[in-house]
Design an enzyme around this catalytic site. Structure first.
Site, short mmCIF file in Angstrom:
data_model
loop_
_atom_site.label_atom_id
_atom_site.label_comp_id
_atom_site.label_asym_id
_atom_site.label_seq_id
_atom_site.Cartn_x
_atom_site.Cartn_y
_atom_site.Cartn_z
N GLU A 14 -12.22 -25.74 21.99
CA GLU A 14 -12.36 -27.13 22.44
C GLU A 14 -13.27 -27.20 23.67
O GLU A 14 -14.09 -28.10 23.81
CB GLU A 14 -10.99 -27.72 22.78
CG GLU A 14 -10.04 -27.85 21.59
CD GLU A 14 -9.34 -26.55 21.21
OE1 GLU A 14 -9.63 -25.51 21.86
OE2 GLU A 14 -8.53 -26.56 20.27
N ALA A 23 -7.72 -0.33 -6.19
CA ALA A 23 -8.76 -0.38 -7.22
C ALA A 23 -8.23 0.37 -8.42
O ALA A 23 -7.74 1.51 -8.28
CB ALA A 23 -10.03 0.28 -6.69
N ASP A 62 -6.97 12.37 -0.58
CA ASP A 62 -8.30 11.75 -0.46
C ASP A 62 -9.02 12.08 0.85
O ASP A 62 -10.22 11.86 0.95
CB ASP A 62 -8.19 10.21 -0.51
CG ASP A 62 -7.77 9.70 -1.87
OD1 ASP A 62 -7.63 10.53 -2.78
OD2 ASP A 62 -7.58 8.48 -2.00
N GLU A 82 -3.50 0.33 1.86
CA GLU A 82 -4.43 0.98 0.92
C GLU A 82 -3.81 2.28 0.41
O GLU A 82 -4.47 3.29 0.27
CB GLU A 82 -5.77 1.25 1.61
CG GLU A 82 -6.57 0.00 1.87
CD GLU A 82 -8.06 0.27 1.96
OE1 GLU A 82 -8.64 0.78 1.00
OE2 GLU A 82 -8.62 -0.02 3.02
N LEU A 140 4.18 4.53 -2.23
CA LEU A 140 4.44 3.73 -1.03
C LEU A 140 4.33 2.23 -1.35
O LEU A 140 5.10 1.42 -0.82
CB LEU A 140 3.47 4.13 0.08
CG LEU A 140 3.69 3.50 1.45
CD1 LEU A 140 5.12 3.67 1.93
CD2 LEU A 140 2.72 4.09 2.47
N ALA A 150 5.18 0.69 -4.04
CA ALA A 150 6.42 0.23 -4.66
C ALA A 150 7.50 0.04 -3.59
O ALA A 150 8.24 -0.96 -3.59
CB ALA A 150 6.89 1.24 -5.70
N1 NDP Z 1 -7.51 3.58 -6.30
C1 NDP Z 1 -6.88 3.23 -5.22
O1 NDP Z 1 -6.98 2.08 -4.77
C2 NDP Z 1 -6.08 4.23 -4.48
C3 NDP Z 1 -5.81 5.43 -5.07
N2 NDP Z 1 -5.03 6.32 -4.41
C4 NDP Z 1 -4.70 7.56 -5.13
O2 NDP Z 1 -3.28 7.58 -5.28
C5 NDP Z 1 -2.82 8.93 -5.23
C6 NDP Z 1 -1.71 9.02 -4.18
O3 NDP Z 1 -0.72 8.09 -4.51
P1 NDP Z 1 0.80 8.33 -4.11
O4 NDP Z 1 1.17 9.70 -4.49
O5 NDP Z 1 1.57 7.23 -4.68
O6 NDP Z 1 0.71 8.31 -2.55
P2 NDP Z 1 1.03 7.24 -1.40
O7 NDP Z 1 -0.22 6.87 -0.70
O8 NDP Z 1 1.84 6.14 -1.91
O9 NDP Z 1 1.87 8.13 -0.45
C7 NDP Z 1 3.22 8.46 -0.71
C8 NDP Z 1 3.74 9.10 0.51
O10 NDP Z 1 3.95 8.11 1.51
C9 NDP Z 1 4.90 8.58 2.44
N3 NDP Z 1 5.97 7.62 2.64
C10 NDP Z 1 6.44 7.25 3.85
N4 NDP Z 1 7.41 6.38 3.75
C11 NDP Z 1 7.58 6.16 2.46
C12 NDP Z 1 8.48 5.34 1.74
N5 NDP Z 1 9.38 4.57 2.36
N6 NDP Z 1 8.40 5.33 0.41
C13 NDP Z 1 7.48 6.09 -0.23
N7 NDP Z 1 6.60 6.88 0.42
C14 NDP Z 1 6.66 6.92 1.74
C15 NDP Z 1 5.41 9.90 1.88
O11 NDP Z 1 4.61 10.85 2.56
P3 NDP Z 1 5.10 12.36 2.89
O12 NDP Z 1 5.16 13.02 1.53
O13 NDP Z 1 4.01 12.88 3.74
O14 NDP Z 1 6.41 12.26 3.54
C16 NDP Z 1 5.06 9.80 0.42
O15 NDP Z 1 4.94 11.04 -0.20
C17 NDP Z 1 -4.02 9.79 -4.87
O16 NDP Z 1 -4.48 10.39 -6.04
C18 NDP Z 1 -5.05 8.79 -4.37
O17 NDP Z 1 -6.35 9.19 -4.66
C19 NDP Z 1 -4.49 6.07 -3.20
C20 NDP Z 1 -4.76 4.88 -2.56
C21 NDP Z 1 -5.54 3.85 -3.19
N1 AOF Z 2 -10.57 5.00 -4.97
C1 AOF Z 2 -10.85 3.80 -4.47
C2 AOF Z 2 -10.24 3.33 -3.28
N2 AOF Z 2 -9.33 4.10 -2.63
C3 AOF Z 2 -8.89 3.85 -1.24
O1 AOF Z 2 -9.94 4.04 -0.32
C4 AOF Z 2 -9.66 5.16 0.53
C5 AOF Z 2 -10.91 5.88 0.94
O2 AOF Z 2 -11.48 5.13 1.97
P1 AOF Z 2 -12.72 5.69 2.81
O3 AOF Z 2 -12.46 7.12 3.13
O4 AOF Z 2 -12.81 4.83 4.03
O5 AOF Z 2 -13.92 5.52 1.92
C6 AOF Z 2 -8.72 5.97 -0.30
O6 AOF Z 2 -7.96 6.87 0.41
C7 AOF Z 2 -7.84 4.89 -0.90
O7 AOF Z 2 -6.95 4.37 0.05
N3 AOF Z 2 -10.58 2.08 -2.83
C8 AOF Z 2 -11.49 1.31 -3.48
O8 AOF Z 2 -11.78 0.18 -3.03
N4 AOF Z 2 -12.08 1.76 -4.60
C9 AOF Z 2 -11.80 2.96 -5.13
O9 AOF Z 2 -12.39 3.30 -6.15
#
Ligand code: NDP
Ligand code: AOF
Length: 592
Positions: free
Chosen positions: A79, A190, A236, A324, A329, A331
């Site tokens: 403002e 994604a 990752d 991300e 996590l 869920a």
């Molecule tokens: N395409 C996309 O957009 C994305 C893809 N990915 C892919 O997904 C895969 C990983 O997925 P995911 O295994 O589900 O991993 P998450 O990123 O969901 O991580 C799960 C971990 O989170 C931690 N955690 C802390 N608190 C909690 C809780 N309350 N509930 C559940 N987990 C908790 C634990 O870590 P700890 O075991 O250390 O205790 C657990 O093992 C990889 O292959 C990655 O490349 C991941 C992100 C985005």
């Molecule tokens: N694979 C995937 C994603 N994955 C997310 O992006 C993170 C990587 O980020 P950075 O390291 O900053 O490039 C990876 O760990 C996951 O959280 N994101 C997307 O938009 N598209 C994709 O195909």
């Protein structure tokens, strides 16, 4: 397209002349208010944790003579900037604001600026969502004789509703945060057309196109923090930076119960932005020490569940969070009810794989009728991909959930919120937010030669002092940059980052002088602003606590374990201003 978390077109010239003369038509009113909402979004990420404010000033002959938005928390209100742009042409003009101005600083800056400039009508997109600010500016305008039209109250129609929604959307994170007491959370992922977020091997780079990933950088730039789970870090090795050069950078948060994380990871490189690892109490203390030695902050919670984590970051002042993580996590976060919005990038690819992960793990649902329906769904094509977004929880209706102060007194006249024996303050929007060092009250302090220099806030002065007297041109450079930082947050970021990256630039006596530096700055602030002085004196009899859950030196900490030096200094000053001979004579005052 929804305004929140969406790209907003850049502003056009502010001198656009409309055809209609004298009184603005209903439709014109709505177009100006939508413009106020649109421009308020230009500082995405920077105003946090404050709302986005935009103001458009229009003359009776329908000439837009001034428009502005709040650049960042602690900078000049929209403002005031709009009035400065419009000058004399404010007389008899109408001010359009997307949201009722708040009064963080106890001096009614925004209201006074409009009233003193001669504005005669204010059109307000929505009331302020915070209870203690709600309705105050509207009352103040009316008491000064302005005509005030609040959308949805004084103006009603389908089109008004649409304009009101534009105002709501631009500050949606703020509205959700005010209603739910957790930051606004967006789950983004994604996936391939067959619903996989990685191959069975766990490989995920890349599913979505470059254009989509650029869009993700923009989403990151609008968030305060990005969260991933331990698995995503292990799998990752992400960077999670916004990569847009110069914009706002969210911090990175890792949730890991086991703390079984790699010793080397991109997220431990803090040169661009910091990382916080949140874990379960007692987990791998040696690894905690290792992370701390790299500058990574570790926070222990009793039980690591997404709701507790979100409540913790709410208390730290976070406004919006981008999740991300992978499906495990995600869920857990959905089940805890902390996810408000979903952004799903769907790539036209098929990877297959029985064990390939999907975006959301186990939710315990067995029938399709239990599926969560998204609300206000948007479809947007981005290059080859489709972005589907929508809300998991309806936009909160603040009217019934947050009663105004008057309403509270009417319900329970014994409630006297100003008469507590402990007064907590932290964010500048709090009732006593002007006690925060981030409040935008410039101070004048003598430099090394005794010449008075103006600093935009106590925080600017405090941060710059870390580097004063160091015979290194980089230190002087840093002082100059902090001095001209546009907001207290920016000054704090610069000071902390330089201290972390270049500890040799910090003056050697800093630890022993910092309390005195702060004391002198506060003394100046509370001496030169009479309304701040009165506010401080009005707290006599109450203990002042800076409610920072993570700053254990200046703040009170999460469970009162902090030293609360900021609160102590304010109480010391209060005693001095009250003319008491010793701090001990005031029984609520903690000795320094
Ligand atoms: N395409 C996309 O957009 C994305 C893809 N990915 C892919 O997904 C895969 C990983 O997925 P995911 O295994 O589900 O991993 P998450 O990123 O969901 O991580 C799960 C971990 O989170 C931690 N955690 C802390 N608190 C909690 C809780 N309350 N509930 C559940 N987990 C908790 C634990 O870590 P700890 O075991 O250390 O205790 C657990 O093992 C990889 O292959 C990655 O490349 C991941 C992100 C985005
Ligand atoms: N694979 C995937 C994603 N994955 C997310 O992006 C993170 C990587 O980020 P950075 O390291 O900053 O490039 C990876 O760990 C996951 O959280 N994101 C997307 O938009 N598209 C994709 O195909």
């Amino acid at each position: 397209m929804a305004l929140s978390f969406a790209v907003v077109a850049s502003s056009s010239s502010i001198m656009c002349k409309a055809t209609n003369a004298n009184n603005h038509s209903h439709l014109q009113d709505l177009s100006y208010i939508k413009r106020a909402a649109l421009i308020s979004d230009k500082s995405a990420g920077f105003t946090s944790p404050h709302p986005n404010f935009g103001c458009v000033i229009v003359t009776p002959s329908a000439e837009v003579v001034g428009e502005a938005y709040l650049y960042a928390q602690g900078t000049k209100p929209a403002e005031v900037l709009a009035v400065e742009a419009a000058g004399e042409r404010c007389r008899g003009a109408t001010a359009y604001v997307n949201m009722e101005p708040g009064d963080c600083h106890g001096d009614h800056t925004a209201v006074s600026a409009l009233v003193q400039a001669g504005i005669t009508r204010a059109v307000i997109g929505m009331r302020h969502p915070l209870q203690h600010l709600r309705g105050n500016a509207i009352r103040a305008f009316r008491s000064q004789g302005l005509q005030v039209d609040v959308l949805g109250e004084d103006m009603q129609s389908k089109l008004v509703e649409e304009a009101r929604k534009a105002c709501l959307l631009v500050n949606l994170p703020f509205v959700y945060r005010a209603a739910s007491r957790v930051p606004f959370s967006v789950l983004k992922y994604a996936m391939t057309l067959d619903g996989k977020i990685a191959a069975s091997s766990g490989h995920a780079a890349w599913i979505s196109s470059k254009l989509s990933r650029n869009r993700v950088f923009e989403l990151r730039g609008r968030s305060d923090a990005i969260i991933v789970g331990g698995n995503t870090v292990r799998r990752d090795n992400p960077r999670l930076t916004a990569r847009h050069g110069g914009g706002h950078m969210p911090i990175r948060i890792v949730l890991s119960q086991s703390l079984d994380l790699p010793e080397e990871a991109n997220l431990w490189d803090l040169s661009d932005v910091s990382t916080v690892v949140v874990t379960q109490r007692g987990a791998r203390r040696s690894f905690q020490r290792y992370l701390a030695s790299k500058g990574v902050e570790v926070v222990e919670l009793d039980i690591l569940n997404p709701r507790d984590v979100m409540e913790y970051f709410h208390d730290r002042g976070y406004l919006s969070i981008l999740w991300e993580c992978g499906g495990t996590l995600a869920a857990s976060a959905i089940s805890s009810g902390v996810i408000h919005k979903v952004f799903a990038f769907v790539a036209p690819k098929i990877i297959g794989g029985k064990n390939a992960p999907s975006p959301v793990g186990e939710l315990g649902m067995v029938e399709m009728s239990q599926a969560l329906d998204l609300i206000d769904v948007c479809f947007e094509q981005i290059g080859p991909d489709m972005l589907i977004s929508g809300f998991l929880q309806p936009i909160p209706d603040l009217t019934p959930t947050i009663p105004s102060e008057d309403e509270t007194f009417a319900i329970d006249p014994t409630v006297a919120p100003f008469e507590t024996s402990i007064i907590f303050f932290y964010k500048t929007w709090d009732l006593y937010g002007a006690f925060s060092n981030f409040s935008p009250h410039p101070i004048q302090m003598p430099d090394e030669d005794g010449n008075y220099v103006t600093w935009f806030s106590v925080e600017h002065y405090y941060q710059a002092n870390k580097f004063i007297g160091v015979s290194n041109p980089l230190a002087q450079d840093c002082i100059d940059k902090i001095k001209s930082a546009k907001s207290p947050e920016e000054a704090a970021r610069m000071g902390r980052l330089t201290q972390r990256r270049h500890p040799h630039l910090v003056r050697s006596d800093w630890e022993s002088v910092k309390i005195d530096v702060m004391y002198r700055a506060l003394k100046c602030k509370f001496s030169i602003y009479p309304h701040l002085n009165s506010m401080l004196l009005s707290t006599a009899g109450s203990v002042l606590v800076e409610a920072s859950p993570h700053d254990l030196f200046w703040g009170g900490g999460r469970d009162g374990e902090g030293l609360n030096y900021l609160g102590r200094l304010l109480m010391k000053l209060r005693s001095e201003f009250l003319g008491e001979s010793s701090a001990a004579s005031e029984n609520t005052c903690i000795a320094l």
